[in-house]
Design a protein around this motif. Structure first.
Motif, PDB file in Angstrom:
ATOM      1  N   GLU A 145     -27.870  56.899  24.058  1.00 35.71           N
ATOM      2  CA  GLU A 145     -27.703  55.516  23.632  1.00 35.71           C
ATOM      3  C   GLU A 145     -26.321  55.340  23.015  1.00 35.71           C
ATOM      4  OE1 GLU A 145     -30.977  54.011  21.277  1.00 35.71           O
ATOM      5  OE2 GLU A 145     -32.337  55.387  22.311  1.00 35.71           O
ATOM      6  N   VAL A 146     -25.534  54.453  23.594  1.00 31.77           N
ATOM      7  CA  VAL A 146     -24.177  54.207  23.119  1.00 31.77           C
ATOM      8  C   VAL A 146     -24.194  53.775  21.654  1.00 31.77           C
ATOM      9  CG1 VAL A 146     -22.126  52.757  23.419  1.00 31.77           C
ATOM     10  CG2 VAL A 146     -23.306  53.692  25.428  1.00 31.77           C
ATOM     11  N   ASP A 147     -25.148  52.918  21.304  1.00 27.58           N
ATOM     12  CA  ASP A 147     -25.262  52.445  19.918  1.00 27.58           C
ATOM     13  C   ASP A 147     -25.349  53.586  18.907  1.00 27.58           C
ATOM     14  OD1 ASP A 147     -24.956  49.760  19.777  1.00 27.58           O
ATOM     15  OD2 ASP A 147     -27.044  49.309  19.294  1.00 27.58           O
ATOM     16  N   ARG A 148     -26.011  54.660  19.282  1.00 31.71           N
ATOM     17  CA  ARG A 148     -26.183  55.778  18.343  1.00 31.71           C
ATOM     18  C   ARG A 148     -24.870  56.524  18.108  1.00 31.71           C
ATOM     19  NH1 ARG A 148     -31.223  57.968  17.172  1.00 31.71           N
ATOM     20  NH2 ARG A 148     -29.955  59.132  15.657  1.00 31.71           N
ATOM     21  N   LEU A 149     -23.916  56.370  19.014  1.00 28.14           N
ATOM     22  CA  LEU A 149     -22.618  57.027  18.839  1.00 28.14           C
ATOM     23  C   LEU A 149     -21.606  56.144  18.130  1.00 28.14           C
ATOM     24  CD1 LEU A 149     -22.183  58.767  22.301  1.00 28.14           C
ATOM     25  CD2 LEU A 149     -22.976  59.787  20.162  1.00 28.14           C
ATOM     26  N   ILE A 150     -21.727  54.824  18.281  1.00 30.45           N
ATOM     27  CA  ILE A 150     -20.691  53.952  17.737  1.00 30.45           C
ATOM     28  C   ILE A 150     -21.120  53.172  16.496  1.00 30.45           C
ATOM     29  CG2 ILE A 150     -19.567  53.726  19.982  1.00 30.45           C
ATOM     30  CD1 ILE A 150     -20.711  50.914  20.218  1.00 30.45           C
TER      31      ILE A 150
END
Length: 186
Positions: A177-182
């Motif tokens: 999940e991109v959200d978890r990285l940014i």
């Protein structure tokens, strides 16, 4: 007057590191040159730690997640220290050398003040080493920049994501999940 810079070899750099010459100076070796590393701000430190923890959860024992440790790229006399390197689990082999490009699944840099260095010189170093993919978390825009397909010293593919999921090339069955990285985890 001609200015000549001293080009470091990996061996000389390792000798200097072992001798403690850089103990109080955050530097990394890029293309044979010593480059000062930018200090980490609060969002950078938090998101790097959070991102690494998330990747450990998602990948489990399939890969080793290294935070802020060197990788060695012999061809370019480089030893960058990516924020996160996802590498093969080789156990005690890493007592004798840092991960080489063939041991690396992908690397991630979290960038604010170092954005230009990370998206230009480091991108080209990683591509020349044929590291299959390189991710940059742009903290200024809160986006994930994904570089893939290294050819002749650069990546042919660049994608910017602000949400959704991505599958790393080394683990196509894994969704990240991109959200978890940014952003901060919930």
């Amino acid at each position: 007057m001609t200015v000549t810079t001293y080009r470091w070899t990996l061996d000389r750099y390792h000798q200097a590191v072992e001798a403690g010459i850089f103990d109080d100076q955050p530097v990394e070796l890029l293309n044979g040159e010593l480059i000062t590393m930018s200090p980490e701000g609060l969002p950078h430190a938090h998101l790097t730690t959070d991102g690494a923890e998330y990747l450990r959860e998602v990948l489990g024992r399939r890969a080793l997640i290294r935070e802020g440790h060197p990788i060695t790229i012999p061809r370019s006399a480089s030893e960058p220290e990516p924020d996160i390197a996802i590498v093969e689990r080789l156990g005690d082999v890493y007592l004798t050398h840092h991960p080489y490009p063939e041991n690396i699944f992908w690397v991630i840099e979290y960038s604010n003040s170092s954005l230009n260095k990370d998206t230009e010189s480091k991108r080209k170093i990683y591509a020349a080493a044929e590291i299959r993919e390189y991710w940059v978390v742009n903290l200024k825009q809160m986006e994930l920049i994904v570089y893939r397909d290294p050819v002749e010293g650069d990546y042919r593919s660049e994608q910017k994501l602000i949400a959704g999921k991505i599958r790393p090339l080394a683990f196509l069955d894994v969704e990240i999940e991109v959200d978890r990285l940014i952003r901060r985890s919930v």
